[in-house]
Design a protein around this motif. Structure first.
Motif, PDB file in Angstrom:
ATOM      1  N   VAL A 254      64.043  17.385  55.846  1.00  0.00           N
ATOM      2  CA  VAL A 254      63.613  16.593  57.009  1.00  0.00           C
ATOM      3  C   VAL A 254      64.320  15.243  57.007  1.00  0.00           C
ATOM      4  O   VAL A 254      64.369  14.544  55.988  1.00  0.00           O
ATOM      5  CB  VAL A 254      62.077  16.398  57.011  1.00  0.00           C
ATOM      6  CG1 VAL A 254      61.663  15.423  58.104  1.00  0.00           C
ATOM      7  CG2 VAL A 254      61.383  17.743  57.196  1.00  0.00           C
ATOM      8  N   LYS A 255      64.879  14.897  58.152  1.00  0.00           N
ATOM      9  CA  LYS A 255      65.604  13.636  58.313  1.00  0.00           C
ATOM     10  C   LYS A 255      65.059  12.880  59.525  1.00  0.00           C
ATOM     11  O   LYS A 255      64.316  13.441  60.322  1.00  0.00           O
ATOM     12  CB  LYS A 255      67.107  13.914  58.489  1.00  0.00           C
ATOM     13  CG  LYS A 255      67.772  14.575  57.285  1.00  0.00           C
ATOM     14  CD  LYS A 255      69.283  14.662  57.442  1.00  0.00           C
ATOM     15  CE  LYS A 255      69.703  15.680  58.483  1.00  0.00           C
ATOM     16  NZ  LYS A 255      69.442  17.065  58.059  1.00  0.00           N
ATOM     17  N   PRO A 256      65.439  11.595  59.678  1.00  0.00           N
ATOM     18  CA  PRO A 256      64.973  10.816  60.831  1.00  0.00           C
ATOM     19  C   PRO A 256      65.253  11.528  62.152  1.00  0.00           C
ATOM     20  O   PRO A 256      66.290  12.166  62.331  1.00  0.00           O
ATOM     21  CB  PRO A 256      65.767   9.515  60.716  1.00  0.00           C
ATOM     22  CG  PRO A 256      65.998   9.358  59.250  1.00  0.00           C
ATOM     23  CD  PRO A 256      66.220  10.756  58.754  1.00  0.00           C
ATOM     24  N   ASN A 257      64.289  11.411  63.067  1.00  0.00           N
ATOM     25  CA  ASN A 257      64.356  11.975  64.426  1.00  0.00           C
ATOM     26  C   ASN A 257      64.321  13.497  64.465  1.00  0.00           C
ATOM     27  O   ASN A 257      64.628  14.105  65.500  1.00  0.00           O
ATOM     28  CB  ASN A 257      65.590  11.456  65.173  1.00  0.00           C
ATOM     29  CG  ASN A 257      65.538   9.945  65.376  1.00  0.00           C
ATOM     30  OD1 ASN A 257      64.531   9.412  65.817  1.00  0.00           O
ATOM     31  ND2 ASN A 257      66.627   9.267  65.025  1.00  0.00           N
ATOM     32  N   GLU A 258      63.895  14.127  63.360  1.00  0.00           N
ATOM     33  CA  GLU A 258      63.649  15.568  63.367  1.00  0.00           C
ATOM     34  C   GLU A 258      62.145  15.802  63.473  1.00  0.00           C
ATOM     35  O   GLU A 258      61.353  15.153  62.790  1.00  0.00           O
ATOM     36  CB  GLU A 258      64.209  16.231  62.109  1.00  0.00           C
ATOM     37  CG  GLU A 258      65.735  16.226  62.070  1.00  0.00           C
ATOM     38  CD  GLU A 258      66.291  17.025  60.919  1.00  0.00           C
ATOM     39  OE1 GLU A 258      67.413  17.570  61.057  1.00  0.00           O
ATOM     40  OE2 GLU A 258      65.620  17.101  59.863  1.00  0.00           O
ATOM     41  N   PHE A 259      61.759  16.740  64.340  1.00  0.00           N
ATOM     42  CA  PHE A 259      60.357  16.926  64.686  1.00  0.00           C
ATOM     43  C   PHE A 259      59.651  17.873  63.718  1.00  0.00           C
ATOM     44  O   PHE A 259      60.171  18.939  63.371  1.00  0.00           O
ATOM     45  CB  PHE A 259      60.248  17.461  66.115  1.00  0.00           C
ATOM     46  CG  PHE A 259      60.846  16.533  67.141  1.00  0.00           C
ATOM     47  CD1 PHE A 259      60.152  15.407  67.562  1.00  0.00           C
ATOM     48  CD2 PHE A 259      62.115  16.757  67.658  1.00  0.00           C
ATOM     49  CE1 PHE A 259      60.700  14.538  68.486  1.00  0.00           C
ATOM     50  CE2 PHE A 259      62.673  15.898  68.587  1.00  0.00           C
ATOM     51  CZ  PHE A 259      61.963  14.777  69.007  1.00  0.00           C
ATOM     52  N   VAL A 260      58.459  17.455  63.309  1.00  0.00           N
ATOM     53  CA  VAL A 260      57.629  18.258  62.410  1.00  0.00           C
ATOM     54  C   VAL A 260      56.249  18.404  63.044  1.00  0.00           C
ATOM     55  O   VAL A 260      55.550  17.411  63.273  1.00  0.00           O
ATOM     56  CB  VAL A 260      57.499  17.604  61.016  1.00  0.00           C
ATOM     57  CG1 VAL A 260      56.621  18.467  60.107  1.00  0.00           C
ATOM     58  CG2 VAL A 260      58.873  17.380  60.402  1.00  0.00           C
ATOM     59  N   GLY A 261      55.867  19.638  63.356  1.00  0.00           N
ATOM     60  CA  GLY A 261      54.564  19.879  63.960  1.00  0.00           C
ATOM     61  C   GLY A 261      53.455  19.891  62.927  1.00  0.00           C
ATOM     62  O   GLY A 261      53.685  20.194  61.753  1.00  0.00           O
ATOM     63  N   VAL A 262      52.232  19.562  63.380  1.00  0.00           N
ATOM     64  CA  VAL A 262      51.044  19.656  62.528  1.00  0.00           C
ATOM     65  C   VAL A 262      49.980  20.411  63.316  1.00  0.00           C
ATOM     66  O   VAL A 262      49.545  19.965  64.381  1.00  0.00           O
ATOM     67  CB  VAL A 262      50.508  18.268  62.122  1.00  0.00           C
ATOM     68  CG1 VAL A 262      49.216  18.415  61.325  1.00  0.00           C
ATOM     69  CG2 VAL A 262      51.549  17.509  61.315  1.00  0.00           C
ATOM     70  N   LYS A 263      49.578  21.572  62.792  1.00  0.00           N
ATOM     71  CA  LYS A 263      48.584  22.425  63.456  1.00  0.00           C
ATOM     72  C   LYS A 263      47.520  22.805  62.432  1.00  0.00           C
ATOM     73  O   LYS A 263      47.619  23.821  61.744  1.00  0.00           O
ATOM     74  CB  LYS A 263      49.265  23.669  64.048  1.00  0.00           C
ATOM     75  CG  LYS A 263      48.341  24.574  64.842  1.00  0.00           C
ATOM     76  CD  LYS A 263      49.137  25.584  65.664  1.00  0.00           C
ATOM     77  CE  LYS A 263      49.781  26.636  64.799  1.00  0.00           C
ATOM     78  NZ  LYS A 263      48.852  27.726  64.449  1.00  0.00           N
ATOM     79  N   LEU A 264      46.513  21.946  62.308  1.00  0.00           N
ATOM     80  CA  LEU A 264      45.482  22.098  61.287  1.00  0.00           C
ATOM     81  C   LEU A 264      44.092  21.887  61.872  1.00  0.00           C
ATOM     82  O   LEU A 264      43.928  21.182  62.867  1.00  0.00           O
ATOM     83  CB  LEU A 264      45.685  21.073  60.161  1.00  0.00           C
ATOM     84  CG  LEU A 264      46.954  21.176  59.319  1.00  0.00           C
ATOM     85  CD1 LEU A 264      47.130  19.903  58.497  1.00  0.00           C
ATOM     86  CD2 LEU A 264      46.892  22.399  58.403  1.00  0.00           C
ATOM     87  N   ASN A 265      43.099  22.491  61.224  1.00  0.00           N
ATOM     88  CA  ASN A 265      41.723  22.132  61.534  1.00  0.00           C
ATOM     89  C   ASN A 265      41.462  20.711  61.046  1.00  0.00           C
ATOM     90  O   ASN A 265      42.149  20.212  60.149  1.00  0.00           O
ATOM     91  CB  ASN A 265      40.749  23.107  60.851  1.00  0.00           C
ATOM     92  CG  ASN A 265      40.731  24.465  61.529  1.00  0.00           C
ATOM     93  OD1 ASN A 265      40.624  24.569  62.744  1.00  0.00           O
ATOM     94  ND2 ASN A 265      40.846  25.526  60.721  1.00  0.00           N
ATOM     95  N   ARG A 266      40.464  20.060  61.634  1.00  0.00           N
ATOM     96  CA  ARG A 266      40.167  18.674  61.285  1.00  0.00           C
ATOM     97  C   ARG A 266      39.813  18.541  59.802  1.00  0.00           C
ATOM     98  O   ARG A 266      38.896  19.189  59.298  1.00  0.00           O
ATOM     99  CB  ARG A 266      38.994  18.141  62.117  1.00  0.00           C
ATOM    100  CG  ARG A 266      39.341  17.827  63.549  1.00  0.00           C
ATOM    101  CD  ARG A 266      38.145  17.271  64.291  1.00  0.00           C
ATOM    102  NE  ARG A 266      37.763  15.959  63.808  1.00  0.00           N
ATOM    103  CZ  ARG A 266      38.305  14.820  64.210  1.00  0.00           C
ATOM    104  NH1 ARG A 266      39.277  14.818  65.103  1.00  0.00           N
ATOM    105  NH2 ARG A 266      37.880  13.661  63.749  1.00  0.00           N
ATOM    106  N   SER A 267      40.573  17.707  59.103  1.00  0.00           N
ATOM    107  CA  SER A 267      40.306  17.418  57.693  1.00  0.00           C
ATOM    108  C   SER A 267      41.174  16.238  57.289  1.00  0.00           C
ATOM    109  O   SER A 267      41.978  15.733  58.081  1.00  0.00           O
ATOM    110  CB  SER A 267      40.624  18.626  56.801  1.00  0.00           C
ATOM    111  OG  SER A 267      42.023  18.777  56.656  1.00  0.00           O
ATOM    112  N   GLU A 268      41.048  15.825  56.026  1.00  0.00           N
ATOM    113  CA  GLU A 268      41.880  14.734  55.524  1.00  0.00           C
ATOM    114  C   GLU A 268      43.361  15.108  55.542  1.00  0.00           C
ATOM    115  O   GLU A 268      44.230  14.225  55.547  1.00  0.00           O
ATOM    116  CB  GLU A 268      41.455  14.336  54.106  1.00  0.00           C
ATOM    117  CG  GLU A 268      41.780  15.338  53.015  1.00  0.00           C
ATOM    118  CD  GLU A 268      40.734  16.425  52.858  1.00  0.00           C
ATOM    119  OE1 GLU A 268      40.726  17.093  51.798  1.00  0.00           O
ATOM    120  OE2 GLU A 268      39.918  16.626  53.792  1.00  0.00           O
TER     121      GLU A 268
END
Length: 560
Positions: free
Chosen positions: A23-37
């Motif tokens: 992963v480098k600057p300006n590369e997109f990373v999705g987050v698909k999680l249930n609510r948690s820390e």
């Protein structure tokens, strides 16, 4: 979790993202999680790795999730499987962060908002822009290292970023609230009291459902997302707290103006709560249709310039050019056309005065009515559709879809609703669907939306299998549904969510059921027992449990 623990585990995950995925600057990373820390840990890890955070609501329809991932070209999506893989090899990664090459002009996050074309649009925010917002909010809110704050907003909305960083960047204590707790106002009130919560952002629609005397120890209340409810704000202020009414589209890095109220005096003469004054490094212009400055008291469109402006819309240069125009008052700067209307007040604050297009805020969510209309028209049986907004008796806005069927087609509202559920988030599904032979028109040939809102069908229950209530509980519950949903003649076979109910009304219904029946149901019970018959059965079970508890308590108190 302590700050040290949070820092170390997010460093490890950041190093994992860089080494495993590059992963480098300006590369997109999705987050698909249930609510948690892990939502917060993932957000921090992505920023530390130099990547761009792209939150994806796990409850979205698959079609919408796929579109966001494809449109943003996510390098990866952090889901529960990815977290499991990381945890299994966590010891291999250092808790000291490898250096990241990102700079203030790089993107920090990408938030998808409703779009009029039928698909959501991605708003790209840079590090410098969101840093300006967070530091300004911390200063205005007066946050120090003693805040005990709620995190209520969905992680797919930018309000969550404000909730997280105004607390973490000022040394406070952040409480992540579960979906179950969020949807039970009584439990949330108890949580605020038991954990001595003193800082929270609560949307106006939700605030109307809360008993304000139960949250009177909340010292700082932020209202945002919709027009602040004047009476609720006035009542809250009587308990000695301070209210901050915040305003700002996603395109302005969450917040552009804030109005601080620490006493009723400043609201006595006003019918609306102002949206306030610009935050640091931000300018507000109120312009007429010719993009000329308007005087005090004149209503015009609100334009925003300054450090918080978004880079634009991802993969949509045409819309970026339309909405982010050259600033005629400052060479080399941009102005964002909000589409919101407002006026300057005598004290230099701004008052919100509505919209100049079909974008609306419903239950705190930003919605383009055109997106809903476009998707409805994709149904093979629909010839035309128009979506309007109405307010219920609580002052909560909801959407109503009117549609015209194609000749010889046969389709019911349940079929259309199921079609939309595969394409739109829950909050964008209209509360009512009404079939018409044709739309009423104004003299100039446009659809007459005022006449649509006067349609008597809005209060009619179109249930095809009416069965009258058969006992006292069913009769009382039917009357309660009729009041909450504002419909006529509810029967035991009716489904709460098919005759106008939604999650916010279900939350309100839970409170009313406890008051009327002395029975406590949770939101899962409401969704799983959505017919009046089934819900009445759950109420009877809860009453029976309460009776058994009472008998048991009485027995234990007998002295022998």
């Amino acid at each position: 979790m302590t700050y040290q623990e949070l820092d170390e585990v997010s460093n490890k995950l950041g190093n994992y993202l860089k080494k495993k995925y590059g992963v480098k600057p300006n590369e997109f990373v999705g987050v698909k999680l249930n609510r948690s820390e892990w939502n917060v840990i993932s957000l921090l890890a992505i920023l530390k790795s130099g990547g761009v955070y792209v939150p994806i609501d796990i409850a979205y329809p698959e079609e919408r999730i796929d579109y966001i991932i494809e449109n943003s070209d996510c390098k990866l999506v952090i889901d529960s499987d990815e977290i499991y893989d990381f945890r299994s090899m966590e010891k291999l990664y250092s808790s000291v962060l490898d250096t990241a090459d990102s700079n203030p002009d790089d993107l920090a996050y990408l938030i998808y908002t409703s779009g009029s074309t039928g698909n959501p649009k991605g708003v790209a925010i840079q590090h410098a822009a969101i840093a300006n917002t967070i530091l300004s909010q911390i200063e205005i809110f007066g946050n120090e290292n003693k805040e005990r704050a709620l995190q209520l907003a969905s992680f797919s909305f930018d309000a969550s970023i404000s909730e997280i960083f105004t607390v973490l960047a000022s040394g406070g204590e952040l409480h992540l609230i579960t979906d179950e707790l969020k949807k039970d106002t009584e439990e949330l009130e108890n949580y605020i009291e038991e954990h001595a919560i003193n800082f929270a952002t609560i949307s106006p629609s939700y605030l109307k459902l809360v008993q304000l005397d139960k949250i009177k120890n909340l010292k700082k209340l932020v209202t945002a997302g919709e027009a602040a409810p004047v009476e609720e704000v006035k009542k809250y202020l009587t308990y000695g707290g301070t209210c901050f009414n915040a305003y700002g589209p996603t395109e302005t890095s969450i917040c552009a103006t804030i109005y601080k109220i620490d006493g009723n005096d400043s609201l006595q003469e006003q019918a609306n709560v102002p949206i306030g004054f610009p935050i640091a490094n931000t300018k507000i212009y109120i312009l007429g249709t010719d993009e000329k400055l308007l005087p005090f008291g004149a209503i015009g469109e609100i334009y925003v310039s300054g450090a918080g402006l978004a880079q634009g819309y991802l993969n949509n240069p045409e819309m970026t050019h339309q909405k982010f125009i050259n600033n005629p008052f400052a060479e080399g700067e941009k102005l964002y056309k909000t589409g919101d209307l407002g006026k300057w007040l005598a004290n230099g604050a701004i008052e919100y005065a509505g919209r100049n297009d079909d974008q609306v805020k419903v239950r705190g969510f930003r919605i383009e009515l055109g997106e809903i209309e476009t998707v409805i028209k994709q149904h093979e049986a629909i010839e035309d559709a128009v979506v309007v907004v109405k307010e219920d008796s609580l002052g909560i806005k909801e959407t109503v879809a009117f549609f015209v069927l194609t000749p010889d087609s046969v389709s019911d509202t349940d079929d259309i609703k199921e079609f939309l559920e595969d394409k739109l988030p829950e909050y964008m599904i209209p509360s009512h669907f009404i079939s018409l032979k044709e739309f009423p028109l104004t003299l100039n040939g446009k659809i007459d939306k005022k006449k649509l809102l006067q349609n008597k069908s809005l209060t009619e229950n179109f249930s095809r299998n009416y069965l009258a209530p058969r006992d006292e509980v069913e009769s009382k519950l039917a009357a309660l549904w009729e009041e909450v949903l504002e419909v006529d003649q509810v029967g035991v076979l009716d489904d709460f969510f098919k005759i106008g109910g939604h999650s916010l009304k279900a939350t309100y219904l839970i409170t009313r059921i406890k008051t009327e029946f002395n029975a406590k149901l949770d939101l899962i019970s409401i969704f799983n027992n959505a017919t009046l018959e089934a819900m009445a059965g759950e109420i009877k079970k809860a009453q029976l449990v309460n009776a058994e508890v009472t008998i048991s308590d009485d027995f234990e108190n007998i002295s022998i």
